[in-house]
Write a protein that holds these residues in place. Structure first.
Motif, mmCIF file in Angstrom:
data_model
loop_
_atom_site.group_PDB
_atom_site.id
_atom_site.type_symbol
_atom_site.label_atom_id
_atom_site.label_comp_id
_atom_site.label_asym_id
_atom_site.label_seq_id
_atom_site.Cartn_x
_atom_site.Cartn_y
_atom_site.Cartn_z
ATOM 1 N N PRO A 128 0.797 -1.230 0.000
ATOM 2 C CA PRO A 128 0.000 0.000 0.000
ATOM 3 C C PRO A 128 0.832 1.283 0.000
ATOM 4 O O PRO A 128 0.301 2.369 -0.226
ATOM 5 C CB PRO A 128 -0.827 -0.124 1.289
ATOM 6 N N SER A 129 2.137 1.171 0.229
ATOM 7 C CA SER A 129 2.998 2.350 0.222
ATOM 8 C C SER A 129 3.459 2.704 -1.190
ATOM 9 O O SER A 129 4.082 3.749 -1.404
ATOM 10 C CB SER A 129 4.225 2.128 1.116
ATOM 11 N N LYS A 130 3.134 1.847 -2.153
ATOM 12 C CA LYS A 130 3.533 2.080 -3.540
ATOM 13 C C LYS A 130 2.301 2.327 -4.410
ATOM 14 O O LYS A 130 1.172 2.164 -3.963
ATOM 15 C CB LYS A 130 4.335 0.876 -4.059
ATOM 16 N N SER A 131 2.533 2.698 -5.643
ATOM 17 C CA SER A 131 1.420 2.958 -6.565
ATOM 18 C C SER A 131 0.646 1.666 -6.817
ATOM 19 O O SER A 131 1.245 0.594 -6.986
ATOM 20 C CB SER A 131 1.948 3.506 -7.892
ATOM 21 N N TYR A 132 -0.674 1.777 -6.850
ATOM 22 C CA TYR A 132 -1.499 0.605 -7.086
ATOM 23 C C TYR A 132 -1.518 0.266 -8.578
ATOM 24 O O TYR A 132 -1.486 1.165 -9.428
ATOM 25 C CB TYR A 132 -2.938 0.850 -6.637
ATOM 26 N N PRO A 133 -1.610 -1.018 -8.908
ATOM 27 C CA PRO A 133 -1.801 -1.378 -10.322
ATOM 28 C C PRO A 133 -3.129 -0.808 -10.811
ATOM 29 O O PRO A 133 -4.048 -0.568 -10.004
ATOM 30 C CB PRO A 133 -1.795 -2.903 -10.302
ATOM 31 N N MET A 134 -3.253 -0.611 -12.101
ATOM 32 C CA MET A 134 -4.426 0.056 -12.650
ATOM 33 C C MET A 134 -5.724 -0.654 -12.273
ATOM 34 O O MET A 134 -6.710 -0.018 -11.912
ATOM 35 C CB MET A 134 -4.317 0.167 -14.176
ATOM 36 N N TRP A 135 -5.728 -1.981 -12.343
ATOM 37 C CA TRP A 135 -6.957 -2.711 -12.034
ATOM 38 C C TRP A 135 -7.414 -2.459 -10.601
ATOM 39 O O TRP A 135 -8.608 -2.364 -10.328
ATOM 40 C CB TRP A 135 -6.781 -4.212 -12.267
ATOM 41 N N MET A 136 -6.442 -2.318 -9.682
ATOM 42 C CA MET A 136 -6.782 -2.104 -8.278
ATOM 43 C C MET A 136 -7.293 -0.683 -8.047
ATOM 44 O O MET A 136 -8.249 -0.472 -7.284
ATOM 45 C CB MET A 136 -5.566 -2.382 -7.404
ATOM 46 N N ALA A 137 -6.682 0.279 -8.694
ATOM 47 C CA ALA A 137 -7.150 1.654 -8.587
ATOM 48 C C ALA A 137 -8.572 1.776 -9.130
ATOM 49 O O ALA A 137 -9.423 2.477 -8.550
ATOM 50 C CB ALA A 137 -6.211 2.591 -9.347
ATOM 51 N N GLU A 138 -8.852 1.069 -10.220
ATOM 52 C CA GLU A 138 -10.197 1.093 -10.804
ATOM 53 C C GLU A 138 -11.199 0.393 -9.884
ATOM 54 O O GLU A 138 -12.338 0.851 -9.739
ATOM 55 C CB GLU A 138 -10.168 0.407 -12.169
ATOM 56 N N LEU A 139 -10.770 -0.694 -9.248
ATOM 57 C CA LEU A 139 -11.640 -1.404 -8.305
ATOM 58 C C LEU A 139 -12.021 -0.497 -7.141
ATOM 59 O O LEU A 139 -13.208 -0.404 -6.768
ATOM 60 C CB LEU A 139 -10.935 -2.654 -7.784
ATOM 61 N N ILE A 140 -11.048 0.180 -6.573
ATOM 62 C CA ILE A 140 -11.301 1.077 -5.447
ATOM 63 C C ILE A 140 -12.261 2.191 -5.854
ATOM 64 O O ILE A 140 -13.209 2.517 -5.124
ATOM 65 C CB ILE A 140 -9.980 1.655 -4.907
ATOM 66 N N ALA A 141 -12.023 2.780 -7.020
ATOM 67 C CA ALA A 141 -12.886 3.863 -7.501
ATOM 68 C C ALA A 141 -14.318 3.370 -7.714
ATOM 69 O O ALA A 141 -15.292 4.062 -7.373
ATOM 70 C CB ALA A 141 -12.324 4.434 -8.798
ATOM 71 N N THR A 142 -14.464 2.165 -8.243
ATOM 72 C CA THR A 142 -15.794 1.607 -8.486
ATOM 73 C C THR A 142 -16.506 1.295 -7.181
ATOM 74 O O THR A 142 -17.710 1.534 -7.032
ATOM 75 C CB THR A 142 -15.697 0.332 -9.345
ATOM 76 N N LEU A 143 -15.763 0.755 -6.198
ATOM 77 C CA LEU A 143 -16.359 0.473 -4.887
ATOM 78 C C LEU A 143 -16.849 1.756 -4.223
ATOM 79 O O LEU A 143 -17.932 1.796 -3.630
ATOM 80 C CB LEU A 143 -15.339 -0.226 -3.989
ATOM 81 N N LYS A 144 -16.065 2.816 -4.333
ATOM 82 C CA LYS A 144 -16.475 4.086 -3.745
ATOM 83 C C LYS A 144 -17.740 4.608 -4.408
ATOM 84 O O LYS A 144 -18.648 5.105 -3.733
ATOM 85 C CB LYS A 144 -15.341 5.112 -3.865
ATOM 86 N N SER A 145 -17.815 4.485 -5.722
ATOM 87 C CA SER A 145 -19.016 4.924 -6.436
ATOM 88 C C SER A 145 -20.220 4.070 -6.056
ATOM 89 O O SER A 145 -21.318 4.576 -5.819
ATOM 90 C CB SER A 145 -18.792 4.858 -7.948
ATOM 91 N N ALA A 146 -20.002 2.761 -5.961
ATOM 92 C CA ALA A 146 -21.093 1.846 -5.615
ATOM 93 C C ALA A 146 -21.595 2.084 -4.200
ATOM 94 O O ALA A 146 -22.753 1.789 -3.887
ATOM 95 C CB ALA A 146 -20.628 0.396 -5.766
ATOM 96 N N GLY A 147 -20.749 2.640 -3.343
ATOM 97 C CA GLY A 147 -21.136 2.900 -1.966
ATOM 98 C C GLY A 147 -22.279 3.890 -1.833
ATOM 99 O O GLY A 147 -22.941 3.943 -0.784
ATOM 100 N N ALA A 148 -22.533 4.666 -2.875
ATOM 101 C CA ALA A 148 -23.648 5.616 -2.852
ATOM 102 C C ALA A 148 -24.958 4.965 -3.306
ATOM 103 O O ALA A 148 -26.028 5.570 -3.192
ATOM 104 C CB ALA A 148 -23.325 6.806 -3.758
ATOM 105 N N ASP A 149 -24.863 3.741 -3.806
ATOM 106 C CA ASP A 149 -26.025 3.006 -4.302
ATOM 107 C C ASP A 149 -26.719 2.312 -3.130
ATOM 108 O O ASP A 149 -26.095 1.567 -2.373
ATOM 109 C CB ASP A 149 -25.540 1.979 -5.326
ATOM 110 N N LEU A 150 -28.013 2.519 -2.972
ATOM 111 C CA LEU A 150 -28.756 1.894 -1.879
ATOM 112 C C LEU A 150 -28.715 0.369 -1.952
ATOM 113 O O LEU A 150 -28.846 -0.309 -0.926
ATOM 114 C CB LEU A 150 -30.202 2.377 -1.881
#
Length: 234
Positions: free
Chosen positions: A90-112
Motif C-alpha cells: 500500500p505504500s507504492k502505486s497501485y496497479p491500474m486494475w486495483m485503482a479502478e476497483l477502489i474507484a468503483t467500490l467508492k461509487s457503488a457505496g452511494a447506491d442503496l
C-alpha cells in the motif's frame, strides 16, 4: 431476553465507530482504504476486507441484487477470489486494475443496493453467529452482545471459542455470572490484541478500552447516550 431493534442499532453504531471513526451514515458504506496489515482493500460500514473473504461476499451479493455498478464489478471477482489486493504494497502505486476497483467500490457505496448488500452480509455472517454464540453461552445483555459481535467482526466468529479458553470464568449457561464472564472475556481479548505480532492489531486494544468504560458505567443495556472514542452514540 432478546435484543431490541434500538439496541441492535446501538451495537452497530459502536462497531462503526471502531471501524471508521464515525457513526453509521450513508457515506460510511463507501469508505474504502488499503490496510497496511496485509488484509488488502477494506471497504464499507464495517470495513470488510479482501483477505478475510468478506469483501468478496459483499461484492457478490451486490452483483446478485443487480446494483448500478454490478457489471463493472464482475471483472474484479477473480482478483478478489485470490486476494490479490492483499499482495499489493500500500505504500507504492497501485496497479491500474486495483485503482479502478477502489474507484468503483467508492461509487457503488452511494447506491442503496450496496447498502442492502453490506447489511445482509454482515447480518448473516457476523451478527447471526454472534447471537447464536450468546444464546449458547446464556448471555442476554446488550453489552455482552456488543462484545461478542465486535469479536466476530474484528477477528471472525471462530475467535469467540478461542477467547473462551483464555480465562477462568464460566458463562451463565454453566451457572456463571454474566457480568464477571464479560469482564474476564474483555480482559483476555485485550491481552490477546496487545500481544499480537502485528502492530496494527496491537493498536486496536482501544476496542476493549471502550467496552471497559461501558462495563465500569454498569451500562449493560446500552442506554443512550454514551461516548465511544470521543463520538457520542445517541
Amino acid at each position: 431476553m432478546s435484543i431490541s431493534p434500538e439496541q441492535k442499532r446501538t451495537i452497530d453504531s459502536i462497531v462503526s465507530v471502531f471501524e471508521t471513526g464515525r457513526l453509521p451514515n450513508p457515506a460510511a458504506y463507501a469508505t474504502c482504504t488499503v490496510l497496511r496489515d496485509g488484509a488488502g482493500v477494506s471497504y464499507g460500514k464495517h470495513q470488510c476486507t479482501d483477505k478475510s473473504g468478506s469483501l468478496d461476499l459483499v461484492v457478490k451479493r451486490y452483483i446478485e441484487l443487480g446494483g448500478q455498478y454490478a457489471e463493472k464489478l464482475k471483472k474484479y471477482l477473480p482478483y478478489l477470489a485470490t486476494n490479490e489486493t492483499s499482495k499489493v504494497d500500500p505504500s507504492k502505486s497501485y496497479p491500474m486494475w486495483m485503482a479502478e476497483l477502489i474507484a468503483t467500490l467508492k461509487s457503488a457505496g452511494a447506491d442503496l443496493v450496496m447498502h442492502r448488500a453490506q447489511d445482509e452480509v454482515f447480518d448473516t455472517n457476523y451478527w447471526a453467529p454472534a447471537v447464536r454464540a450468546c444464546q449458547d453461552m446464556g448471555l442476554t445483555s446488550a453489552l455482552a452482545h456488543a462484545v461478542i459481535y465486535d469479536t466476530c467482526i474484528h477477528s471472525g466468529p471462530g475467535m469467540v471459542a478461542n477467547m473462551r479458553k483464555r480465562f477462568a470464568a464460566v458463562p451463565p449457561s454453566r451457572g456463571g455470572d454474566e457480568k464477571e464472564f464479560i469482564k474476564q472475556y474483555c480482559a483476555a481479548r485485550e491481552s490477546w490484541l496487545a500481544s499480537s505480532s502485528n502492530e496494527l492489531v496491537r493498536r486496536t486494544v482501544y476496542r476493549m478500552d471502550a467496552f471497559q468504560i461501558l462495563i465500569s458505567a454498569d451500562n449493560w443495556s446500552l442506554t443512550l447516550p454514551f461516548p465511544v472514542r470521543g463520538v457520542i452514540v445517541a
